[in-house]
Design a protein around this motif. Structure first.
Motif, PDB file in Angstrom:
ATOM      1  N   SER A 130       0.832  -1.213   0.000  1.00  0.00           N
ATOM      2  CA  SER A 130       0.000   0.000   0.000  1.00  0.00           C
ATOM      3  C   SER A 130       0.862   1.257   0.000  1.00  0.00           C
ATOM      4  N   PHE A 131       1.990   1.228   0.737  1.00  0.00           N
ATOM      5  CA  PHE A 131       2.859   2.406   0.784  1.00  0.00           C
ATOM      6  C   PHE A 131       3.565   2.621  -0.557  1.00  0.00           C
ATOM      7  N   VAL A 132       3.968   1.515  -1.207  1.00  0.00           N
ATOM      8  CA  VAL A 132       4.622   1.653  -2.509  1.00  0.00           C
ATOM      9  C   VAL A 132       3.628   2.182  -3.541  1.00  0.00           C
ATOM     10  N   LEU A 133       2.407   1.685  -3.480  1.00  0.00           N
ATOM     11  CA  LEU A 133       1.378   2.186  -4.406  1.00  0.00           C
ATOM     12  C   LEU A 133       1.115   3.672  -4.187  1.00  0.00           C
ATOM     13  N   LYS A 134       1.155   4.108  -2.931  1.00  0.00           N
ATOM     14  CA  LYS A 134       0.967   5.532  -2.639  1.00  0.00           C
ATOM     15  C   LYS A 134       2.085   6.352  -3.288  1.00  0.00           C
ATOM     16  N   ALA A 135       3.316   5.832  -3.218  1.00  0.00           N
ATOM     17  CA  ALA A 135       4.437   6.521  -3.858  1.00  0.00           C
ATOM     18  C   ALA A 135       4.258   6.545  -5.375  1.00  0.00           C
ATOM     19  N   CYS A 136       3.793   5.426  -5.950  1.00  0.00           N
ATOM     20  CA  CYS A 136       3.570   5.371  -7.401  1.00  0.00           C
ATOM     21  C   CYS A 136       2.506   6.383  -7.826  1.00  0.00           C
ATOM     22  N   LEU A 137       1.480   6.551  -6.999  1.00  0.00           N
ATOM     23  CA  LEU A 137       0.444   7.536  -7.301  1.00  0.00           C
ATOM     24  C   LEU A 137       1.021   8.937  -7.342  1.00  0.00           C
ATOM     25  N   ARG A 138       1.844   9.245  -6.345  1.00  0.00           N
ATOM     26  CA  ARG A 138       2.436  10.578  -6.314  1.00  0.00           C
ATOM     27  C   ARG A 138       3.381  10.806  -7.487  1.00  0.00           C
ATOM     28  N   LEU A 139       4.021   9.739  -7.946  1.00  0.00           N
ATOM     29  CA  LEU A 139       4.979   9.846  -9.046  1.00  0.00           C
ATOM     30  C   LEU A 139       4.336   9.653 -10.413  1.00  0.00           C
ATOM     31  N   LEU A 140       3.037   9.274 -10.421  1.00  0.00           N
ATOM     32  CA  LEU A 140       2.348   8.873 -11.662  1.00  0.00           C
ATOM     33  C   LEU A 140       3.149   7.764 -12.356  1.00  0.00           C
ATOM     34  N   ASP A 141       3.645   6.838 -11.541  1.00  0.00           N
ATOM     35  CA  ASP A 141       4.523   5.763 -12.013  1.00  0.00           C
ATOM     36  C   ASP A 141       3.691   4.497 -12.208  1.00  0.00           C
ATOM     37  N   VAL A 142       3.078   4.380 -13.390  1.00  0.00           N
ATOM     38  CA  VAL A 142       2.182   3.251 -13.618  1.00  0.00           C
ATOM     39  C   VAL A 142       2.950   1.956 -13.848  1.00  0.00           C
ATOM     40  N   GLU A 143       4.174   2.025 -14.379  1.00  0.00           N
ATOM     41  CA  GLU A 143       4.931   0.803 -14.655  1.00  0.00           C
ATOM     42  C   GLU A 143       5.290   0.076 -13.363  1.00  0.00           C
ATOM     43  N   ASN A 144       5.823   0.788 -12.392  1.00  0.00           N
ATOM     44  CA  ASN A 144       6.104   0.154 -11.102  1.00  0.00           C
ATOM     45  C   ASN A 144       4.806  -0.225 -10.393  1.00  0.00           C
ATOM     46  N   GLY A 145       3.753   0.549 -10.656  1.00  0.00           N
ATOM     47  CA  GLY A 145       2.447   0.188 -10.101  1.00  0.00           C
ATOM     48  C   GLY A 145       1.977  -1.164 -10.609  1.00  0.00           C
ATOM     49  N   ARG A 146       2.243  -1.452 -11.888  1.00  0.00           N
ATOM     50  CA  ARG A 146       1.868  -2.762 -12.444  1.00  0.00           C
ATOM     51  C   ARG A 146       2.633  -3.887 -11.751  1.00  0.00           C
ATOM     52  N   ILE A 147       3.899  -3.620 -11.461  1.00  0.00           N
ATOM     53  CA  ILE A 147       4.712  -4.635 -10.775  1.00  0.00           C
ATOM     54  C   ILE A 147       4.151  -4.907  -9.383  1.00  0.00           C
ATOM     55  N   VAL A 148       3.779  -3.851  -8.677  1.00  0.00           N
ATOM     56  CA  VAL A 148       3.178  -4.024  -7.352  1.00  0.00           C
ATOM     57  C   VAL A 148       1.857  -4.782  -7.476  1.00  0.00           C
ATOM     58  N   HIS A 149       1.088  -4.449  -8.506  1.00  0.00           N
ATOM     59  CA  HIS A 149      -0.169  -5.174  -8.761  1.00  0.00           C
ATOM     60  C   HIS A 149       0.116  -6.666  -8.914  1.00  0.00           C
ATOM     61  N   GLY A 150       1.209  -6.999  -9.608  1.00  0.00           N
ATOM     62  CA  GLY A 150       1.590  -8.401  -9.764  1.00  0.00           C
ATOM     63  C   GLY A 150       1.864  -9.069  -8.427  1.00  0.00           C
ATOM     64  N   TYR A 151       2.522  -8.354  -7.505  1.00  0.00           N
ATOM     65  CA  TYR A 151       2.793  -8.906  -6.176  1.00  0.00           C
ATOM     66  C   TYR A 151       1.497  -9.080  -5.376  1.00  0.00           C
ATOM     67  N   VAL A 152       0.546  -8.184  -5.579  1.00  0.00           N
ATOM     68  CA  VAL A 152      -0.744  -8.332  -4.898  1.00  0.00           C
ATOM     69  C   VAL A 152      -1.383  -9.659  -5.281  1.00  0.00           C
ATOM     70  N   GLU A 153      -1.353  -9.975  -6.573  1.00  0.00           N
ATOM     71  CA  GLU A 153      -1.930 -11.245  -7.041  1.00  0.00           C
ATOM     72  C   GLU A 153      -1.081 -12.423  -6.569  1.00  0.00           C
ATOM     73  N   LYS A 154       0.239 -12.304  -6.679  1.00  0.00           N
ATOM     74  CA  LYS A 154       1.162 -13.398  -6.343  1.00  0.00           C
ATOM     75  C   LYS A 154       1.086 -13.775  -4.866  1.00  0.00           C
ATOM     76  N   LEU A 155       0.921 -12.785  -4.005  1.00  0.00           N
ATOM     77  CA  LEU A 155       0.914 -13.029  -2.559  1.00  0.00           C
ATOM     78  C   LEU A 155      -0.475 -13.353  -2.022  1.00  0.00           C
ATOM     79  N   GLY A 156      -1.447 -13.502  -2.928  1.00  0.00           N
ATOM     80  CA  GLY A 156      -2.789 -13.874  -2.492  1.00  0.00           C
ATOM     81  C   GLY A 156      -3.531 -12.759  -1.785  1.00  0.00           C
TER      82      GLY A 156
END
Length: 630
Positions: A130-156
């Motif tokens: 959640s904290f990394v996603l907050k940073a991605c939002l502030r940075l408008l960093d959608v690519e790293n956001g996708r990677i975090v999204h992948g971890y959300v799915e991977k970690l159940g």
């Protein structure tokens, strides 16, 4: 700088022995100072060595600071060992550091730390993500956001609504709406926040129909849901739909907040719905929203656009705090109501109290000068905005200057002004010159203006109508017919004149030539009686505004069916004597209607306020607030 030795062996020894004598010492004031003073791994190791020498327990170290100074350095594992020694859940401490980075001045550090956490084999939890996603939002960093999204799915963690909603928001905010939509469609569970996020981003994309479709599907709506949709309709130019939805909102028993109030007042301003605007004003005062600057600013705008200048002034005078928006709204309001001198006095007061004007302020001042023919003052303001306040003129300011010069008959100067503009003139600029050509009957310059407008704004019917009108007034019927043919060939249709009037909370709309209103017969009978009285007072129908080469009697019939005349007569029939009549019109008031309404204000002993496309006309006792300069 701390002055203790910090070799690798001593650090290793510290880690091994640091907790052996937890009971021996308490930190002194000097120790507390040292605990707060380290800002690098080198200083941390010095402090650590000092802990060993003085038998202080490692648990006294501020662990978040330890994480912060080691997070993005090769000393990451050194910090890990400290956390293991004090037996604190390691990811908790890194999460605290992530949170500080994500909310601090360098959110990119949160992303870098996330990769450090992964690199050194730590398992992120929902807070980490959640904290990394907050940073991605502030940075408008959608690519790293996708990677975090992948971890959300991977970690159940796909059932974690907070994380999914944050990812939805990130995709929408970064313009990846298709990805947001796919995620939304796949979500097995959604809450009201999920729906609100999707509606928000659809509205930002001006897709109001899909936004309303989602809104209609919501089983549970909160105050934000309703406010989003009402505001969305206003932003997309659908104020009537906004007001209709507000009435539904009231039926479900919710109370508006300040944001809702601002949205509804904006809709009232666009519609000229004074009754609802006054009701919202009363509610705002009872609810304590009157001290909200944004609410007050919107109230000023609403009253101005509903033709109630005094009520707008009342709100302005009662404000304990005013922003540049407050002052600019008041200046603009006075300008469009024909109170140019007062607008300039308000500006003087604004400067006197130390409020710095912005580009909107000067736009209002130029409008004031333009509507009253104050050419010299207009020139001074245009120069002053740059020389005194460092404001670079926008295209709107250039358009206002051309309008000012053109209305005053300085058509050649206006043309030279356009030619010397540092930015490319748009349709509004050339349209202002065309308008001046109509007033001052300059066919040659009008043709030059329309030549440019044909390229810049080829489907704007208003410009063709003005040129046709110029030809018609000069009785050059062939050229007028040619312009109408050009419109047909280009598929440009003339916008019919339309006017509206609100009586007892119901909006009545009239279109030029329309005879379908339930009270049409009574309206026309009343009009015929008025015409008889007007002609006794010297009224002669100005048939030059009719663009057709037809018999005079037919031209008069066209004139008598102009929408503002129908609306005013309806108001005379259906409102109490001596009460003001307020009409909203989509086009510029024509010369004949302007003259007729001056006479009707005397015959009916009424104040008649008409808002046309450019300004307000307040007809009273046979004269107009515009002083016949419009």
């Amino acid at each position: 700088m701390l002055c203790y030795s910090s070799s690798s062996s001593s650090s290793s020894s510290s880690l091994h022995h640091g907790n052996n004598n937890n009971h021996l010492r308490l930190p002194t004031e000097q120790h507390l100072h040292l605990l707060q003073s380290f800002n690098s791994p080198f200083e941390l190791k010095q402090l650590h060595t000092h802990f060993i020498k003085t038998s202080l327990p490692l648990s006294l170290l501020p662990l978040t600071q330890v994480a912060s100074v080691c997070a993005l350095t090769p000393n990451f594992t050194y910090a890990q060992k400290i956390f293991q020694r004090v037996k604190t859940p390691e990811i908790f401490t890194w999460n605290s550091c992530l949170k500080a980075f994500a909310e601090g001045e360098s959110p990119n550090d949160a992303v870098l730390l996330f990769y450090q956490i992964i690199k050194f084999g730590l398992l992120p939890d929902s807070f980490t993500l959640s904290f990394v996603l907050k940073a991605c939002l502030r940075l408008l960093d959608v690519e790293n956001g996708r990677i975090v999204h992948g971890y959300v799915e991977k970690l159940g963690l796909s059932s974690n609504l907070f994380l999914k909603n944050t990812i939805l928001h990130l995709y929408g905010y970064c313009g990846e709406f298709d990805d947001a939509l796919k995620l939304f469609d796949k979500m097995s569970e959604r809450d009201v926040v999920s729906w609100n996020i999707m509606i928000t981003h659809l509205i930002k994309r001006d897709d109001i129909e899909r936004a309303f479709d989602l809104f209609s599907q919501m089983v549970v709506r909160n105050l934000r849901s309703w406010t989003l949709m009402i505001s969305g309709f206003v932003q997309c130019g659908k104020p009537k739909e906004a007001v209709d939805l507000f009435f539904e909102f009231e039926k479900v028993g919710l109370e508006p907040n300040e944001v809702t109030v601002v949205a509804v007042l904006s809709a009232c301003a666009d519609l000229g719905d004074l009754n609802l605007g006054r009701r919202i004003h009363e509610f705002s005062n009872k609810s304590g929203f009157g001290s909200n600057v944004r609410v007050s600013n919107t109230l000023i705008d609403m009253f101005i656009k509903c033709g109630c200048l005094e009520e707008a002034r009342g709100v302005f005078n009662e404000m304990k705090e005013r922003t540049v928006v407050s002052w600019s709204a008041m200046i603009q309001g006075l300008a469009i109501h024909g109170k140019a001198e007062e607008a300039l006095r308000v500006f003087d007061e604004m400067i006197r109290v130390g409020m710095k004007p912005n580009w909107v302020t000067f736009l209002g001042l130029l409008h004031a000068c333009s509507h009253m023919g104050l050419v010299e003052q207009g020139r001074e303001f245009f120069t002053s905005m740059t020389s005194d306040y460092g404001i670079v003129p926008k295209i709107e300011h250039y358009g206002s200057m051309v309008d000012l010069l053109s209305r005053a008959g300085l058509l050649q100067e206006a043309r030279e002004f356009i030619k010397n503009m540092p930015i490319k003139p748009n349709g509004v600029v050339w349209g202002a010159l065309l308008g001046g050509c109509k007033v001052h009957k300059n066919i040659e310059l009008a043709e030059e203006a329309i030549e440019n407008l044909s390229e810049l704004d080829p489907f704007n019917d208003g410009y063709y109508v003005v040129l046709s009108n110029i030809y018609a007034e000069a009785e050059r019927w062939e050229e007028a017919a040619r312009v109408r043919k050009l419109m047909r060939d280009r598929g440009v249709r003339k916008t019919p004149g339309a006017s509206s009037i609100t009586v007892d909370g119901v909006v009545h709309e009239f279109v030029a030539g329309d005879e379908s209103h339930p009270q049409a017969k009574k309206i026309f009978e009343t009009w015929d009686k008025l015409v008889e009285k007007m002609k006794v007072m010297g009224y002669v129908p100005n048939t030059s505004v009719v663009l057709l080469d037809i018999e005079e009697t037919e031209k008069e019939r066209f004139l008598y069916r102009h929408s503002e005349k129908l609306a005013v007569v309806f108001g005379l029939i259906n409102t109490p004597a001596r009460t003001p009549i307020r009409v909203m019109k989509n086009l510029r008031v024509c010369e004949d209607c302007h003259e007729a309404l001056k006479l009707i204000s005397t015959i009916g002993n009424r104040e008649i306020v008409v808002r046309d496309r450019n300004r307000f006309h307040c007809f009273k006792d046979g004269s107009c607030s515009c002083r016949d300069y419009w």
